[in-house]
Enzyme design. Structure first.
Site, PDB file in Angstrom:
ATOM      1  N   LYS A   1       0.834  -1.219   0.000  1.00  7.02           N
ATOM      2  CA  LYS A   1       0.000   0.000   0.000  1.00  7.02           C
ATOM      3  C   LYS A   1       0.865   1.264   0.000  1.00  7.02           C
ATOM      4  O   LYS A   1       0.576   2.213  -0.708  1.00  7.02           O
ATOM      5  CB  LYS A   1      -0.926   0.037   1.235  1.00  7.02           C
ATOM      6  CG  LYS A   1      -1.951  -1.067   1.298  1.00  7.02           C
ATOM      7  CD  LYS A   1      -2.935  -0.847   2.435  1.00  7.02           C
ATOM      8  CE  LYS A   1      -2.297  -0.779   3.815  1.00  7.02           C
ATOM      9  NZ  LYS A   1      -1.597  -2.000   4.225  1.00  7.02           N
TER      10      LYS A   1
ATOM     11  N   ARG B   1      -9.385   1.140   8.585  1.00  4.61           N
ATOM     12  CA  ARG B   1      -8.928  -0.203   8.936  1.00  4.61           C
ATOM     13  C   ARG B   1     -10.007  -0.973   9.676  1.00  4.61           C
ATOM     14  O   ARG B   1      -9.786  -2.135  10.014  1.00  4.61           O
ATOM     15  CB  ARG B   1      -7.694  -0.106   9.824  1.00  4.61           C
ATOM     16  CG  ARG B   1      -6.371  -0.433   9.125  1.00  4.61           C
ATOM     17  CD  ARG B   1      -5.273  -0.206  10.110  1.00  4.61           C
ATOM     18  NE  ARG B   1      -4.056  -0.898   9.824  1.00  4.61           N
ATOM     19  CZ  ARG B   1      -2.988  -0.322   9.255  1.00  4.61           C
ATOM     20  NH1 ARG B   1      -3.032   0.912   8.843  1.00  4.61           N
ATOM     21  NH2 ARG B   1      -1.885  -1.022   9.090  1.00  4.61           N
TER      22      ARG B   1
ATOM     23  N   ARG C   1      11.907  -6.642   5.306  1.00  2.99           N
ATOM     24  CA  ARG C   1      11.862  -5.207   4.978  1.00  2.99           C
ATOM     25  C   ARG C   1      12.838  -4.404   5.828  1.00  2.99           C
ATOM     26  O   ARG C   1      12.997  -4.637   7.017  1.00  2.99           O
ATOM     27  CB  ARG C   1      10.433  -4.691   5.220  1.00  2.99           C
ATOM     28  CG  ARG C   1      10.301  -3.194   5.093  1.00  2.99           C
ATOM     29  CD  ARG C   1       8.878  -2.775   4.908  1.00  2.99           C
ATOM     30  NE  ARG C   1       8.070  -2.894   6.110  1.00  2.99           N
ATOM     31  CZ  ARG C   1       6.796  -2.524   6.169  1.00  2.99           C
ATOM     32  NH1 ARG C   1       6.181  -2.049   5.094  1.00  2.99           N
ATOM     33  NH2 ARG C   1       6.123  -2.651   7.297  1.00  2.99           N
TER      34      ARG C   1
ATOM     35  N   ARG D   1      11.626  -2.316  11.048  1.00  2.00           N
ATOM     36  CA  ARG D   1      10.621  -1.662  11.880  1.00  2.00           C
ATOM     37  C   ARG D   1      10.339  -2.551  13.078  1.00  2.00           C
ATOM     38  O   ARG D   1      10.341  -3.774  12.951  1.00  2.00           O
ATOM     39  CB  ARG D   1       9.332  -1.475  11.071  1.00  2.00           C
ATOM     40  CG  ARG D   1       9.213  -0.095  10.479  1.00  2.00           C
ATOM     41  CD  ARG D   1       8.067   0.033   9.518  1.00  2.00           C
ATOM     42  NE  ARG D   1       6.769  -0.412  10.012  1.00  2.00           N
ATOM     43  CZ  ARG D   1       5.625  -0.242   9.349  1.00  2.00           C
ATOM     44  NH1 ARG D   1       5.630   0.365   8.173  1.00  2.00           N
ATOM     45  NH2 ARG D   1       4.482  -0.666   9.844  1.00  2.00           N
TER      46      ARG D   1
ATOM     47  N   ARG E   1      -0.317  -8.759  13.463  1.00  2.86           N
ATOM     48  CA  ARG E   1      -0.886  -7.742  12.569  1.00  2.86           C
ATOM     49  C   ARG E   1      -1.771  -8.414  11.510  1.00  2.86           C
ATOM     50  O   ARG E   1      -2.821  -7.883  11.150  1.00  2.86           O
ATOM     51  CB  ARG E   1       0.233  -6.930  11.907  1.00  2.86           C
ATOM     52  CG  ARG E   1       0.930  -6.000  12.889  1.00  2.86           C
ATOM     53  CD  ARG E   1       2.257  -5.499  12.361  1.00  2.86           C
ATOM     54  NE  ARG E   1       2.141  -4.621  11.219  1.00  2.86           N
ATOM     55  CZ  ARG E   1       3.143  -4.354  10.374  1.00  2.86           C
ATOM     56  NH1 ARG E   1       4.318  -4.908  10.553  1.00  2.86           N
ATOM     57  NH2 ARG E   1       2.959  -3.537   9.381  1.00  2.86           N
TER      58      ARG E   1
HETATM   59  P1  AMP Z   1       1.089   0.811   8.820  1.00  2.00           P
HETATM   60  O1  AMP Z   1       2.338   1.601   8.599  1.00  2.00           O
HETATM   61  O2  AMP Z   1      -0.061   1.258   7.954  1.00  2.00           O
HETATM   62  O3  AMP Z   1       1.327  -0.676   8.750  1.00  2.00           O
HETATM   63  O4  AMP Z   1       0.618   1.129  10.317  1.00  2.00           O
HETATM   64  C1  AMP Z   1       1.457   0.817  11.421  1.00  2.00           C
HETATM   65  C2  AMP Z   1       0.617   0.715  12.681  1.00  2.00           C
HETATM   66  O5  AMP Z   1      -0.028   1.969  12.946  1.00  2.00           O
HETATM   67  C3  AMP Z   1      -0.515  -0.295  12.621  1.00  2.00           C
HETATM   68  O6  AMP Z   1      -0.082  -1.609  12.914  1.00  2.00           O
HETATM   69  C4  AMP Z   1      -1.436   0.251  13.719  1.00  2.00           C
HETATM   70  O7  AMP Z   1      -0.942  -0.039  15.004  1.00  2.00           O
HETATM   71  C5  AMP Z   1      -1.322   1.761  13.508  1.00  2.00           C
HETATM   72  N1  AMP Z   1      -2.345   2.259  12.564  1.00  2.00           N
HETATM   73  C6  AMP Z   1      -2.128   2.834  11.348  1.00  2.00           C
HETATM   74  N2  AMP Z   1      -3.277   3.181  10.772  1.00  2.00           N
HETATM   75  C7  AMP Z   1      -4.273   2.821  11.625  1.00  2.00           C
HETATM   76  C8  AMP Z   1      -5.693   2.889  11.587  1.00  2.00           C
HETATM   77  N3  AMP Z   1      -6.356   3.390  10.531  1.00  2.00           N
HETATM   78  N4  AMP Z   1      -6.386   2.411  12.653  1.00  2.00           N
HETATM   79  C9  AMP Z   1      -5.751   1.904  13.728  1.00  2.00           C
HETATM   80  N5  AMP Z   1      -4.411   1.790  13.833  1.00  2.00           N
HETATM   81  C10 AMP Z   1      -3.669   2.240  12.778  1.00  2.00           C
END
Ligand code: AMP
Length: 227
Positions: free
Chosen positions: A13, A88, A125, A151, A162
Protein backbone atom coordinates in the site's frame (compact mmCIF):
# COMPACT_ATOMS: atom_id res chain seq x y z
CA UNK A 1 -10.67 11.87 -7.17
CA UNK A 2 -10.01 10.02 -3.95
CA UNK A 3 -8.46 6.59 -3.72
CA UNK A 4 -8.63 4.33 -0.67
CA UNK A 5 -5.99 1.58 -0.59
CA UNK A 6 -6.79 -1.43 1.54
CA UNK A 7 -4.78 -4.60 1.95
CA UNK A 8 -2.86 -6.49 4.62
CA UNK A 9 0.44 -5.22 6.03
CA UNK A 10 3.16 -5.84 3.45
CA UNK A 11 0.80 -5.81 0.47
CA UNK A 12 2.50 -2.73 -0.97
CA UNK A 13 0.00 0.00 0.00
CA UNK A 14 2.75 2.46 0.95
CA UNK A 15 4.67 2.02 -2.30
CA UNK A 16 1.50 2.28 -4.38
CA UNK A 17 0.17 5.27 -2.43
CA UNK A 18 3.29 7.30 -3.28
CA UNK A 19 3.27 6.26 -6.96
CA UNK A 20 -0.46 6.85 -7.44
CA UNK A 21 -0.51 10.14 -5.55
CA UNK A 22 2.22 11.39 -7.88
CA UNK A 23 0.30 10.19 -10.95
CA UNK A 24 -2.95 11.77 -9.71
CA UNK A 25 -1.29 14.99 -8.40
CA UNK A 26 -2.87 14.60 -4.98
CA UNK A 27 -1.26 13.97 -1.55
CA UNK A 28 -0.72 10.46 -0.15
CA UNK A 29 -1.96 10.21 3.43
CA UNK A 30 -0.43 7.33 5.37
CA UNK A 31 -1.85 6.99 8.88
CA UNK A 32 1.09 4.71 9.82
CA UNK A 33 3.54 7.47 8.79
CA UNK A 34 1.57 10.12 10.72
CA UNK A 35 1.68 7.92 13.83
CA UNK A 36 5.39 7.09 13.45
CA UNK A 37 6.13 10.82 13.12
CA UNK A 38 4.13 11.49 16.32
CA UNK A 39 6.12 8.72 18.08
CA UNK A 40 9.42 10.22 16.86
CA UNK A 41 8.37 13.73 17.97
CA UNK A 42 7.55 12.32 21.42
CA UNK A 43 4.12 14.00 21.44
CA UNK A 44 1.60 12.70 24.05
CA UNK A 45 -0.43 11.06 21.25
CA UNK A 46 2.75 9.48 19.91
CA UNK A 47 3.76 8.11 23.31
CA UNK A 48 0.29 6.58 23.76
CA UNK A 49 0.36 5.07 20.26
CA UNK A 50 3.84 3.52 20.43
CA UNK A 51 3.07 0.61 22.73
CA UNK A 52 -0.07 -0.29 20.76
CA UNK A 53 1.81 -0.17 17.43
CA UNK A 54 4.72 -2.24 18.77
CA UNK A 55 2.25 -4.98 19.73
CA UNK A 56 0.74 -4.94 16.22
CA UNK A 57 -2.66 -3.82 17.51
CA UNK A 58 -4.90 -0.99 16.28
CA UNK A 59 -5.18 2.56 17.63
CA UNK A 60 -8.73 3.55 18.62
CA UNK A 61 -11.19 4.47 15.88
CA UNK A 62 -11.85 7.86 17.54
CA UNK A 63 -8.19 8.87 17.58
CA UNK A 64 -7.61 7.73 13.99
CA UNK A 65 -10.74 9.48 12.72
CA UNK A 66 -9.64 12.72 14.42
CA UNK A 67 -6.18 12.43 12.84
CA UNK A 68 -7.58 11.85 9.34
CA UNK A 69 -10.26 14.51 9.74
CA UNK A 70 -7.60 17.09 10.68
CA UNK A 71 -5.43 16.05 7.72
CA UNK A 72 -8.38 16.28 5.30
CA UNK A 73 -9.00 19.84 6.51
CA UNK A 74 -5.70 20.87 4.95
CA UNK A 75 -6.03 22.69 1.62
CA UNK A 76 -3.79 20.33 -0.40
CA UNK A 77 -6.41 17.55 -0.10
CA UNK A 78 -9.10 19.60 -1.91
CA UNK A 79 -8.43 18.01 -5.33
CA UNK A 80 -8.43 14.56 -3.68
CA UNK A 81 -6.06 12.21 -1.90
CA UNK A 82 -4.76 8.66 -1.68
CA UNK A 83 -5.50 7.09 1.70
CA UNK A 84 -3.03 4.43 2.85
CA UNK A 85 -3.91 2.62 6.07
CA UNK A 86 -7.28 4.25 6.73
CA UNK A 87 -9.94 2.99 7.12
CA UNK A 88 -8.93 -0.20 8.94
CA UNK A 89 -12.26 -1.01 10.58
CA UNK A 90 -15.89 -0.74 9.53
CA UNK A 91 -16.38 2.03 12.14
CA UNK A 92 -13.59 4.01 10.51
CA UNK A 93 -15.16 3.42 7.08
CA UNK A 94 -18.49 4.79 8.33
CA UNK A 95 -16.69 7.84 9.74
CA UNK A 96 -14.81 8.25 6.44
CA UNK A 97 -18.12 8.29 4.53
CA UNK A 98 -19.00 11.45 6.43
CA UNK A 99 -15.55 12.98 5.91
CA UNK A 100 -15.72 12.28 2.15
CA UNK A 101 -19.18 13.78 1.75
CA UNK A 102 -19.00 16.39 -1.03
CA UNK A 103 -15.39 15.55 -1.94
CA UNK A 104 -16.11 13.85 -5.27
CA UNK A 105 -15.42 10.41 -6.57
CA UNK A 106 -14.10 7.69 -4.24
CA UNK A 107 -12.55 4.43 -5.49
CA UNK A 108 -11.31 1.57 -3.29
CA UNK A 109 -8.49 -0.75 -4.38
CA UNK A 110 -7.71 -3.88 -2.37
CA UNK A 111 -4.21 -5.33 -2.81
CA UNK A 112 -4.33 -9.12 -2.62
CA UNK A 113 -1.16 -11.02 -1.62
CA UNK A 114 -0.86 -14.55 -0.10
CA UNK A 115 0.08 -14.71 3.60
CA UNK A 116 3.43 -16.50 3.10
CA UNK A 117 4.60 -13.72 0.76
CA UNK A 118 3.47 -11.04 3.25
CA UNK A 119 5.46 -12.62 6.08
CA UNK A 120 8.54 -12.91 3.87
CA UNK A 121 8.25 -9.30 2.64
CA UNK A 122 7.74 -7.80 6.11
CA UNK A 123 10.40 -9.75 7.97
CA UNK A 124 12.94 -8.86 5.26
CA UNK A 125 11.86 -5.21 4.98
CA UNK A 126 14.37 -2.50 5.92
CA UNK A 127 13.46 1.15 6.36
CA UNK A 128 15.62 4.23 6.71
CA UNK A 129 16.14 5.25 10.33
CA UNK A 130 16.32 8.91 9.26
CA UNK A 131 13.63 9.46 6.56
CA UNK A 132 11.53 6.33 7.12
CA UNK A 133 11.19 5.23 3.49
CA UNK A 134 11.45 1.59 2.46
CA UNK A 135 14.97 0.64 1.37
CA UNK A 136 15.66 -0.60 -2.14
CA UNK A 137 16.33 -4.38 -2.00
CA UNK A 138 19.99 -5.15 -1.22
CA UNK A 139 21.06 -1.51 -0.93
CA UNK A 140 23.50 -0.93 1.96
CA UNK A 141 22.11 2.49 2.96
CA UNK A 142 19.27 4.89 2.16
CA UNK A 143 19.69 7.47 -0.63
CA UNK A 144 19.51 10.16 2.08
CA UNK A 145 22.52 8.56 3.82
CA UNK A 146 20.47 7.22 6.78
CA UNK A 147 21.14 3.73 8.08
CA UNK A 148 18.69 0.89 7.40
CA UNK A 149 16.81 -0.86 10.20
CA UNK A 150 13.85 -3.24 10.66
CA UNK A 151 10.62 -1.66 11.88
CA UNK A 152 9.84 -2.73 15.46
CA UNK A 153 6.49 -4.11 14.26
CA UNK A 154 8.11 -6.19 11.47
CA UNK A 155 9.36 -8.87 13.92
CA UNK A 156 7.81 -12.18 12.91
CA UNK A 157 5.62 -12.59 16.02
CA UNK A 158 4.29 -9.02 15.63
CA UNK A 159 3.75 -9.53 11.88
CA UNK A 160 1.61 -12.61 12.63
CA UNK A 161 -0.43 -10.57 15.12
CA UNK A 162 -0.89 -7.74 12.57
CA UNK A 163 -2.14 -10.26 10.00
CA UNK A 164 -4.55 -11.75 12.56
CA UNK A 165 -5.85 -8.25 13.39
CA UNK A 166 -6.21 -7.56 9.67
CA UNK A 167 -8.36 -10.66 9.18
CA UNK A 168 -10.68 -9.77 12.09
CA UNK A 169 -10.90 -6.00 11.86
CA UNK A 170 -10.06 -4.95 8.30
CA UNK A 171 -11.09 -7.83 6.03
CA UNK A 172 -14.82 -6.96 6.53
CA UNK A 173 -14.13 -3.72 4.63
CA UNK A 174 -13.97 -5.72 1.39
CA UNK A 175 -17.61 -6.66 1.91
CA UNK A 176 -18.52 -3.12 3.07
CA UNK A 177 -17.15 -1.54 -0.12
CA UNK A 178 -17.91 -4.53 -2.36
CA UNK A 179 -21.62 -4.23 -1.58
CA UNK A 180 -21.47 -0.63 -2.84
CA UNK A 181 -19.60 -1.69 -5.99
CA UNK A 182 -16.67 0.58 -5.05
CA UNK A 183 -14.11 -2.21 -4.59
CA UNK A 184 -11.46 -3.31 -7.10
CA UNK A 185 -9.35 -6.35 -6.13
CA UNK A 186 -5.82 -6.04 -7.52
CA UNK A 187 -3.12 -8.74 -7.64
CA UNK A 188 -0.46 -7.30 -5.33
CA UNK A 189 2.14 -9.95 -6.23
CA UNK A 190 2.82 -8.27 -9.60
CA UNK A 191 5.71 -5.87 -10.18
CA UNK A 192 4.96 -2.47 -8.58
CA UNK A 193 4.59 -0.69 -11.94
CA UNK A 194 2.00 -3.27 -13.07
CA UNK A 195 0.07 -2.92 -9.81
CA UNK A 196 0.03 0.87 -10.34
CA UNK A 197 -1.19 0.43 -13.93
CA UNK A 198 -3.99 -1.93 -12.84
CA UNK A 199 -5.18 0.48 -10.17
CA UNK A 200 -5.14 3.36 -12.68
CA UNK A 201 -7.22 1.19 -15.05
CA UNK A 202 -9.66 0.44 -12.24
CA UNK A 203 -9.99 4.17 -11.53
CA UNK A 204 -10.62 4.89 -15.22
CA UNK A 205 -13.18 2.10 -15.42
CA UNK A 206 -15.05 3.35 -12.37
CA UNK A 207 -15.04 6.93 -13.69
CA UNK A 208 -16.33 5.65 -17.01
CA UNK A 209 -19.15 3.86 -15.24
CA UNK A 210 -20.05 6.94 -13.26
CA UNK A 211 -20.08 9.15 -16.37
CA UNK A 212 -22.39 6.78 -18.30
CA UNK A 213 -25.94 8.11 -18.59
CA UNK A 214 -28.09 5.86 -16.42
CA UNK A 215 -30.94 5.59 -18.96
CA UNK A 216 -31.43 6.94 -22.43
CA UNK A 217 -35.13 7.32 -23.04
CA UNK A 218 -36.52 8.27 -26.42
CA UNK A 219 -40.13 9.22 -26.97
CA UNK A 220 -42.04 6.19 -28.24
CA UNK A 221 -43.00 7.94 -31.49
CA UNK A 222 -39.30 8.46 -32.33
CA UNK A 223 -38.59 4.72 -32.30
CA UNK A 224 -37.68 3.46 -35.78
CA UNK A 225 -38.92 -0.04 -34.83
CA UNK A 226 -42.50 1.08 -34.22
CA UNK A 227 -45.06 0.70 -36.94
P1 AMP B 1 1.09 0.81 8.82
O1 AMP B 1 2.34 1.60 8.60
O2 AMP B 1 -0.06 1.26 7.95
O3 AMP B 1 1.33 -0.68 8.75
O4 AMP B 1 0.62 1.13 10.32
C1 AMP B 1 1.46 0.82 11.42
C2 AMP B 1 0.62 0.72 12.68
O5 AMP B 1 -0.03 1.97 12.95
C3 AMP B 1 -0.51 -0.29 12.62
O6 AMP B 1 -0.08 -1.61 12.91
C4 AMP B 1 -1.44 0.25 13.72
O7 AMP B 1 -0.94 -0.04 15.00
C5 AMP B 1 -1.32 1.76 13.51
N1 AMP B 1 -2.34 2.26 12.56
C6 AMP B 1 -2.13 2.83 11.35
N2 AMP B 1 -3.28 3.18 10.77
C7 AMP B 1 -4.27 2.82 11.62
C8 AMP B 1 -5.69 2.89 11.59
N3 AMP B 1 -6.36 3.39 10.53
N4 AMP B 1 -6.39 2.41 12.65
C9 AMP B 1 -5.75 1.90 13.73
N5 AMP B 1 -4.41 1.79 13.83
C10 AMP B 1 -3.67 2.24 12.78
Amino acid sequence: MNLILIGPPGSGKGTQAVRLAQAMSVPAISTGDILRKAVQDGSPAGRAAKAVMDRGELISDEMMTDIVSARLDEADTRPGCVLDGFPRTVNQAVALDRLMDGRGHVVVAELVVPEAALIRRLTMRRVCRRCGINAQPESPACRCGGSLVSRADDREDVVRERLRVYECATRPLAEFYGARRMLHAIDGTLAPRLVTARIMNAIDASLGLELQPTTVCKPASASPWRA
